[in-house]
Design a protein around this motif. Structure first.
Motif, mmCIF file in Angstrom:
data_model
loop_
_atom_site.group_PDB
_atom_site.id
_atom_site.type_symbol
_atom_site.label_atom_id
_atom_site.label_comp_id
_atom_site.label_asym_id
_atom_site.label_seq_id
_atom_site.Cartn_x
_atom_site.Cartn_y
_atom_site.Cartn_z
ATOM 1 N N LEU A 178 0.825 -1.204 0.000
ATOM 2 C CA LEU A 178 0.000 0.000 0.000
ATOM 3 C C LEU A 178 0.861 1.257 0.000
ATOM 4 O O LEU A 178 2.011 1.247 0.451
ATOM 5 C CB LEU A 178 -0.912 0.009 1.240
ATOM 6 N N LEU A 179 0.268 2.337 -0.494
ATOM 7 C CA LEU A 179 0.905 3.651 -0.509
ATOM 8 C C LEU A 179 0.256 4.523 0.555
ATOM 9 O O LEU A 179 -0.977 4.607 0.624
ATOM 10 C CB LEU A 179 0.739 4.310 -1.878
ATOM 11 N N GLU A 180 1.073 5.183 1.378
ATOM 12 C CA GLU A 180 0.524 6.110 2.373
ATOM 13 C C GLU A 180 -0.106 7.322 1.684
ATOM 14 O O GLU A 180 -1.116 7.851 2.133
ATOM 15 C CB GLU A 180 1.627 6.575 3.322
ATOM 16 N N VAL A 181 0.513 7.755 0.599
ATOM 17 C CA VAL A 181 0.014 8.898 -0.173
ATOM 18 C C VAL A 181 -0.048 8.474 -1.637
ATOM 19 O O VAL A 181 0.890 7.860 -2.146
ATOM 20 C CB VAL A 181 0.938 10.125 -0.020
ATOM 21 N N TYR A 182 -1.150 8.799 -2.304
ATOM 22 C CA TYR A 182 -1.311 8.368 -3.692
ATOM 23 C C TYR A 182 -2.031 9.471 -4.485
ATOM 24 O O TYR A 182 -2.743 10.304 -3.921
ATOM 25 C CB TYR A 182 -2.102 7.065 -3.767
ATOM 26 N N PRO A 183 -1.866 9.491 -5.809
ATOM 27 C CA PRO A 183 -2.507 10.529 -6.637
ATOM 28 C C PRO A 183 -4.030 10.366 -6.646
ATOM 29 O O PRO A 183 -4.549 9.252 -6.689
ATOM 30 C CB PRO A 183 -1.926 10.278 -8.042
ATOM 31 N N ASP A 184 -4.711 11.483 -6.608
ATOM 32 C CA ASP A 184 -6.165 11.475 -6.699
ATOM 33 C C ASP A 184 -6.570 11.015 -8.107
ATOM 34 O O ASP A 184 -6.136 11.601 -9.107
ATOM 35 C CB ASP A 184 -6.696 12.886 -6.441
ATOM 36 N N PRO A 185 -7.382 9.945 -8.229
ATOM 37 C CA PRO A 185 -7.778 9.454 -9.562
ATOM 38 C C PRO A 185 -8.475 10.514 -10.401
ATOM 39 O O PRO A 185 -8.400 10.479 -11.638
ATOM 40 C CB PRO A 185 -8.724 8.292 -9.240
ATOM 41 N N GLU A 186 -9.159 11.458 -9.747
ATOM 42 C CA GLU A 186 -9.897 12.484 -10.482
ATOM 43 C C GLU A 186 -9.063 13.730 -10.757
ATOM 44 O O GLU A 186 -9.408 14.535 -11.606
ATOM 45 C CB GLU A 186 -11.160 12.861 -9.698
#
Length: 792
Positions: A178-186
């Motif tokens: 898992l990623l603690e921070v990830y890009p917003d899909p939108e």
């Protein structure tokens, strides 16, 4: 001081408050509305990094090598075939669909997602023509009997039995980093923090519920930090129920105590205002509700009620002699503001000392609770008396107070014998014997860390722990893993001298109690060298030929980093109990001390076992320090307040006895000292001192009036004994409801705090007067006006 109230001396603060009562109420109303709005924005929030001691050397090493280790936050999902085994078309199709579903879930590190369907899961064998291999599930797979037989044969040659596939072939695992921070899909330019509760709900809705409904022949088991925290947050939603239950019980008891609905509503209202302020302030400073800070509103409610009870009791006593509610409120404010303030500062100190623990959630708990108790100064010490100055107390309550003031109280007269010299001697001996025995017991039986398998924060019968038991029972690799990072110079990780030392450490660890197995590129190298030599067991060793070594580990992707400067040594543990972790850490540290050099270092530690080991060391280091700091701060405040070393001893010794007995109870119940229980030590002392401060402040007044000790204590009990008993009950009730929580660590905290609050109350009523018999000289205090801040 100025004489402006019936010839009585008043303070500047009293005049400031009561000469501006409407302004005080208006300001409090506006602040309440603003902070209530902020409180509505509060949401559950936590993160992996907040739950670990980031500055501990183990965690620093883990973070420095995080990219090479693939991160420390992941989940494992096991898909079980309830009837038959995994070699059927429906099972494999369900597994494929689940992997596809996970691939598009927010927060999943897609490059590291692995299951039998992953191209990186391969098989290898040695034939007459050399090495051959391929994907475990080949491109030609179509689900027919022949394809399933090929899959079975590939699995047997893959080395994944017991790791990715259950030993009985009835289940397989999907590994999900898992990623603690990830890009917003939108909005690709925006970054989002992983929401553990939402992610846990997605796992339940889009995986467990969906696929178990589609295929009744499968069952899904999910373990990992994110799922555990999600379940914790879900369990904590029951807190609202517990809070409501505590509120109703307190309402009934408060009315029974005051015999006045106006007083009851006033105390409850101002205390609820304190809770609202505290939650609103938490949001303003950027905190969210995590599994630990979720408990703070309970504490603030209980502390606020306890101080409110003291104020109402004082106003009721003063109302019998005052002409108006305003005069009674002002007298009570004058008498109790300073002891109340000192008691609240003691509470705050108990919380602030937790700041020495280098764990984010505990530091946030400390700050949140400190803000909460300081808020009580405004709501329960200032706003409550101002409100009562308008509302007054019912005639029935005043009449009861008048009658109690003049009549003989057999119960209080009986308790006043605790100040009798003969009874006092007996009490001190009992306290000494019990305290010594408890100290010996806790010294030999109290343990640091978790004492149970699985997730000790949850109940043993929780779904998470059942899932964990399934994985432990069906796979050779444990879910408890400690990783040693073997660092070398670039392109030197495969050098024979380095691998020899790594092999030696693996042998030592394999023979350490509590270690299930170990895995590193050594494991692959020995297997490949053996395979290249007709699978003869006598070749299962490291070759001295560097070219052979290089060739033997060329296929071990993931077991060394791209620059060949770090090799992870994975240690699978039987459990994560403190003794197991201590043995493994001692083995590695001893080996590292003897073999570390400029060219090669053995560094601890990653994996959940490494994190637990680091956390245990932080707790072990800070446990005594926190206790010493709390007692020093409480003692200093008592000295400043009463200006008397004997008085300070009388107040602090009962707290020490409670701390020792509390630790003994933890040892008896099998509760380890860990992140969840360590705050209990500070809270029990910081909050428990309230009883002693309120009792001694009254006792000191009567001793200065010339009364002998036992009679002075009787008068103290008549005036404040009922309030102290009720305070103990309110504090205990406020946390006792936690014992019914689905969250085990919350239940443990509730049990321990209930025990400590009640025992602190009993210690103040029983041991304080006994100690005063030997330490306080009434004849020296008689007629004195100074000596104590509370005398002013």
């Amino acid at each position: 001081m100025t004489q402006i109230c019936e010839g009585e001396k008043t303070t500047y603060l009293e005049r400031l408050v009561f000469n501006n009562r409407l302004k005080v109420i208006l300001i409090c109303t506006l602040v309440t509305l603003f902070l209530a709005f902020q409180a509505t924005k509060m949401r559950p929030q936590t993160s992996f990094e907040k739950m670990i001691p980031l500055h501990h050397p183990f965690i620093v090493n883990m973070m420095d090598n995080r990219e090479d280790l693939g991160g420390g936050n992941s989940i494992r999902i096991s898909l079980e075939a309830k009837n038959g085994d995994i070699f059927n078309k429906e099972y494999m199709e369900t597994l494929r669909q689940m992997q596809d579903e996970l691939f598009y879930m927010p927060g999943v590190e897609r490059s590291g997602l692995r299951s039998l369907w992953s191209a990186g899961v391969r098989w290898t064998e040695v034939t007459e023509e050399g090495f051959t291999g391929g994907e475990v599930i080949p491109q030609s797979y179509n689900g027919d009997e022949q394809s399933l037989e090929v899959l079975r044969n590939n699995l047997l040659k893959s080395g994944q039995i017991g790791r990715m596939v259950g030993n009985n072939f009835k289940s397989s695992i999907i590994e999900v980093p898992l990623l603690e921070v990830y890009p917003d899909p939108e909005d690709k330019g925006k970054l989002l923090n992983l929401d553990y509760q939402e992610f846990s709900h997605l796992l339940e809705k889009q995986l467990r519920d969906k696929y178990q409904a589609q295929n009744p022949n499968v069952e899904i088991h999910i373990v990992g930090f994110a799922k555990k925290v999600g379940d914790l947050i879900d369990g904590l939603t029951m807190v609202v129920t517990f809070f409501f239950a505590a509120f109703l019980i307190t309402l009934v008891l408060l009315y029974w105590f005051t015999r006045c609905m106006r007083s009851t509503i006033s105390v409850l209202s101002t205390t609820l205002i304190a809770v609202v302020w505290q939650i609103g302030l938490m949001h303003l400073v950027g905190f969210g509700l995590d599994p630990y800070s979720m408990l703070v509103p309970f504490l603030i409610f209980a502390i606020g009620i306890s101080h409110g009870v003291q104020k109402i009791n004082g106003i009721a006593l003063n109302s019998s002699e005052a002409d108006t509610p305003l005069i009674a409120a002002r007298r009570t404010f004058r008498q109790l503001f300073l002891p109340g303030m000192i008691a609240i500062l003691a509470d705050a100190v108990g919380f602030i000392t937790l700041m020495v623990i280098d764990i984010g959630v505990i530091r946030e708990l400390a700050l949140s609770a400190s803000m909460g108790v300081l808020v009580i100064v405004f709501t329960n010490l200032i706003l409550l008396p101002v409100a009562i100055s308008y509302l007054g107390i019912s005639k029935k309550a005043i009449d009861i107070s008048k009658r109690d003031a003049v009549r003989e109280h057999p119960f209080w007269r009986l308790l006043s014998n605790f100040a009798n010299p003969k009874v006092a001697a007996f009490s001190v001996v009992i306290a000494l014997v019990v305290g010594t025995s408890a100290f010996w017991y806790q010294k030999h039986n109290l343990q640091i860390g978790d004492l149970d398998q699985g997730a000790p924060e949850l109940r043993p019968d929780s779904r998470y722990n059942k899932d964990n038991d399934f994985i432990i029972s069906n796979y050779s690799t444990s879910s408890d893993v400690l990783v040693v990072m073997v660092k070398s110079k670039e392109e030197m990780c495969m050098q024979h001298p380095n691998l020899v030392l790594l092999d030696e450490l693996m042998w030592k660890l394999d023979n350490t109690e509590g270690v299930q197995s170990t895995l590193s590129l050594i494991t692959v190298s020995k297997q490949m060298i053996m395979a290249m030599n007709e699978a003869s067991l006598k070749w299962q060793s490291l070759s001295r030929n560097q070219d052979v070594l290089n060739g033997s580990v060329g296929r071990s992707s993931g077991l060394y980093n791209p620059t060949c400067s770090m090799v992870p040594l994975v240690v699978f543990l039987n459990d994560h109990k403190a003794h197991t972790l201590d043995r493994v850490v001692n083995t590695v540290e001893t080996f590292a001390k003897d073999n570390n050099s400029d060219d090669l270092q053995f560094l601890l530690a990653a994996g959940n076992g490494g994190i637990e080991a680091a956390t245990n060391e932080v707790i072990k280091t800070n446990e005594l320090l926190i206790l010493i700091m709390v007692y020093i701060c409480v003692g200093v405040m008592c000295m400043i307040t009463f200006r008397s070393f004997p008085a300070t001893i009388c107040i602090v010794i009962p707290l020490v006895l409670t701390s020792v007995l509390g630790n003994a109870l933890m040892a008896f119940l099998g509760i380890g000292v860990k992140v969840a229980t360590l705050p209990v030590i500070a809270l029990g002392v910081g909050i428990g001192v309230d009883y002693g401060i309120y009792i001694y402040s009254r006792l000191d007044t009567y001793l200065r009036a010339g009364l002998p000790l036992q009679e002075a204590y009787y008068q103290t009990l008549k005036s404040t004994g009922k309030a102290v008993l009720f305070t103990g009950l309110c504090l205990a009730i406020g946390v006792a409801t936690w014992m019914f929580s689905a969250i085990k660590f919350q239940a443990d905290m509730g049990l321990m705090l209930t025990f400590m609050f009640l025992l602190n109350m009993f210690g103040a009523l029983w041991l304080l007067p006994a100690l005063a018999n030997y330490l306080i000289k009434p004849e020296k205090l008689a007629g004195k006006k100074g000596g104590s801040l509370l005398a002013h």
